[in-house]
Scaffold this motif. Structure first.
Motif, mmCIF file in Angstrom:
data_model
loop_
_atom_site.group_PDB
_atom_site.id
_atom_site.type_symbol
_atom_site.label_atom_id
_atom_site.label_comp_id
_atom_site.label_asym_id
_atom_site.label_seq_id
_atom_site.Cartn_x
_atom_site.Cartn_y
_atom_site.Cartn_z
ATOM 1 N N ARG A 38 -18.806 26.927 33.809
ATOM 2 C CA ARG A 38 -20.079 27.255 33.194
ATOM 3 C C ARG A 38 -19.857 27.873 31.821
ATOM 4 O O ARG A 38 -18.805 28.438 31.537
ATOM 5 C CB ARG A 38 -20.905 28.196 34.071
ATOM 6 N N GLN A 39 -20.881 27.746 30.997
ATOM 7 C CA GLN A 39 -20.810 28.306 29.654
ATOM 8 C C GLN A 39 -22.173 28.818 29.251
ATOM 9 O O GLN A 39 -23.148 28.061 29.222
ATOM 10 C CB GLN A 39 -20.314 27.274 28.651
ATOM 11 N N ALA A 40 -22.225 30.105 28.963
ATOM 12 C CA ALA A 40 -23.452 30.724 28.472
ATOM 13 C C ALA A 40 -23.405 30.753 26.946
ATOM 14 O O ALA A 40 -22.320 30.714 26.351
ATOM 15 C CB ALA A 40 -23.577 32.136 29.029
ATOM 16 N N PRO A 41 -24.557 30.832 26.295
ATOM 17 C CA PRO A 41 -24.580 30.862 24.832
ATOM 18 C C PRO A 41 -23.721 31.989 24.275
ATOM 19 O O PRO A 41 -23.812 33.132 24.724
ATOM 20 C CB PRO A 41 -26.059 31.084 24.511
ATOM 21 N N GLY A 42 -22.854 31.653 23.325
ATOM 22 C CA GLY A 42 -22.014 32.644 22.687
ATOM 23 C C GLY A 42 -20.815 33.075 23.498
ATOM 24 O O GLY A 42 -20.077 33.978 23.076
ATOM 25 N N LYS A 43 -20.618 32.444 24.649
ATOM 26 C CA LYS A 43 -19.486 32.824 25.502
ATOM 27 C C LYS A 43 -18.568 31.630 25.733
ATOM 28 O O LYS A 43 -18.968 30.472 25.570
ATOM 29 C CB LYS A 43 -19.977 33.369 26.845
ATOM 30 N N GLN A 44 -17.355 31.924 26.151
ATOM 31 C CA GLN A 44 -16.409 30.864 26.459
ATOM 32 C C GLN A 44 -16.735 30.239 27.812
ATOM 33 O O GLN A 44 -17.337 30.865 28.689
ATOM 34 C CB GLN A 44 -14.985 31.426 26.489
ATOM 35 N N ARG A 45 -16.310 28.992 27.946
ATOM 36 C CA ARG A 45 -16.482 28.329 29.236
ATOM 37 C C ARG A 45 -15.599 29.031 30.263
ATOM 38 O O ARG A 45 -14.445 29.359 29.983
ATOM 39 C CB ARG A 45 -16.114 26.847 29.111
ATOM 40 N N GLU A 46 -16.140 29.254 31.464
ATOM 41 C CA GLU A 46 -15.379 29.960 32.480
ATOM 42 C C GLU A 46 -15.380 29.194 33.801
ATOM 43 O O GLU A 46 -16.304 28.433 34.098
ATOM 44 C CB GLU A 46 -15.929 31.371 32.718
ATOM 45 N N LEU A 47 -14.339 29.438 34.573
ATOM 46 C CA LEU A 47 -14.211 28.817 35.882
ATOM 47 C C LEU A 47 -15.288 29.327 36.831
ATOM 48 O O LEU A 47 -15.503 30.531 36.950
ATOM 49 C CB LEU A 47 -12.830 29.123 36.468
ATOM 50 N N VAL A 48 -15.924 28.389 37.522
ATOM 51 C CA VAL A 48 -16.808 28.758 38.622
ATOM 52 C C VAL A 48 -16.063 28.533 39.934
ATOM 53 O O VAL A 48 -15.875 29.448 40.725
ATOM 54 C CB VAL A 48 -18.110 27.938 38.591
ATOM 55 N N ALA A 49 -15.627 27.291 40.164
ATOM 56 C CA ALA A 49 -14.908 26.972 41.393
ATOM 57 C C ALA A 49 -14.248 25.610 41.261
ATOM 58 O O ALA A 49 -14.732 24.745 40.529
ATOM 59 C CB ALA A 49 -15.855 26.970 42.595
ATOM 60 N N THR A 50 -13.145 25.447 41.990
ATOM 61 C CA THR A 50 -12.500 24.147 42.080
ATOM 62 C C THR A 50 -12.200 23.830 43.539
ATOM 63 O O THR A 50 -12.112 24.741 44.373
ATOM 64 C CB THR A 50 -11.186 24.090 41.285
ATOM 65 N N ILE A 51 -12.045 22.546 43.820
ATOM 66 C CA ILE A 51 -11.717 22.115 45.176
ATOM 67 C C ILE A 51 -10.804 20.908 45.102
ATOM 68 O O ILE A 51 -11.070 19.963 44.353
ATOM 69 C CB ILE A 51 -13.005 21.813 45.992
ATOM 70 N N THR A 52 -9.711 20.958 45.848
ATOM 71 C CA THR A 52 -8.779 19.837 45.853
ATOM 72 C C THR A 52 -9.282 18.738 46.788
ATOM 73 O O THR A 52 -10.247 18.937 47.549
ATOM 74 C CB THR A 52 -7.399 20.289 46.330
ATOM 75 N N SER A 53 -8.616 17.611 46.744
ATOM 76 C CA SER A 53 -9.016 16.509 47.624
ATOM 77 C C SER A 53 -8.823 16.877 49.088
ATOM 78 O O SER A 53 -9.505 16.334 49.963
ATOM 79 C CB SER A 53 -8.215 15.250 47.292
ATOM 80 N N GLY A 54 -7.943 17.836 49.349
ATOM 81 C CA GLY A 54 -7.724 18.285 50.711
ATOM 82 C C GLY A 54 -8.626 19.418 51.143
ATOM 83 O O GLY A 54 -8.567 19.863 52.297
ATOM 84 N N GLY A 55 -9.455 19.903 50.219
ATOM 85 C CA GLY A 55 -10.427 20.927 50.563
ATOM 86 C C GLY A 55 -10.026 22.353 50.223
ATOM 87 O O GLY A 55 -10.759 23.290 50.567
ATOM 88 N N ASN A 56 -8.917 22.543 49.550
ATOM 89 C CA ASN A 56 -8.540 23.894 49.138
ATOM 90 C C ASN A 56 -9.409 24.326 47.963
ATOM 91 O O ASN A 56 -9.582 23.571 47.012
ATOM 92 C CB ASN A 56 -7.067 23.940 48.757
ATOM 93 N N THR A 57 -9.924 25.547 48.038
ATOM 94 C CA THR A 57 -10.875 26.020 47.034
ATOM 95 C C THR A 57 -10.331 27.209 46.250
ATOM 96 O O THR A 57 -9.467 27.954 46.714
ATOM 97 C CB THR A 57 -12.207 26.424 47.689
ATOM 98 N N ASN A 58 -10.900 27.372 45.065
ATOM 99 C CA ASN A 58 -10.564 28.495 44.197
ATOM 100 C C ASN A 58 -11.839 28.881 43.469
ATOM 101 O O ASN A 58 -12.594 28.010 43.019
ATOM 102 C CB ASN A 58 -9.485 28.097 43.200
#
Length: 122
Positions: A38-58
């Motif tokens: 996600r990226q808010a105005p005036g801010k850097q893009r930041e990680l929200v979440a990721t998921i691998t093909s095997g279902g591991n999340t971050n």
């Protein structure tokens, strides 16, 4: 050609919920890790979440316990369930996916969607 398309953004009151969807389509041999940023105005893009093909999340630290990422490999889709939304969650939300387009090319390329706006009112 490969496309990554988000949907589901909108306006919600603080404390409410939204579910974002992201569909990958086109010449896809293997769909690897998918994610939301996600990226808010005036801010850097930041990680929200990721998921691998095997279902591991971050998850990004401020999203833990409120957001849930999931995916449907058969449909080539990834979802982001956002609960207990806060005004500071207001941002453009972008989906990405590491995609291998060819069985003979082992490396994956990162594709981004155009984004969907989430606005949380106080």
């Amino acid at each position: 050609q490969v496309q990554v398309v988000e949907s589901g953004g909108g306006l919600v009151q603080a404390g409410g919920s939204l579910r974002l969807s992201c569909a990958a389509s086109g010449s896809i041999f293997r769909l690897n890790t998918m994610g939301w940023y996600r990226q808010a105005p005036g801010k850097q893009r930041e990680l929200v979440a990721t998921i691998t093909s095997g279902g591991n999340t971050n998850y990004g630290d401020s999203m833990k316990g409120r957001f849930t990422i999931s995916r449907d490999n058969a449909k080539k889709m990834v979802y982001l369930q956002m609960n207990s939304l806060k005004p500071e969650d207001t941002a453009g939300y972008y989906c990405n996916a590491f995609i291998q387009t060819n069985a003979f090319i082992q490396s994956s390329k990162l594709y981004w969607g155009q984004g969907t706006q989430v606005t949380v009112s106080s």
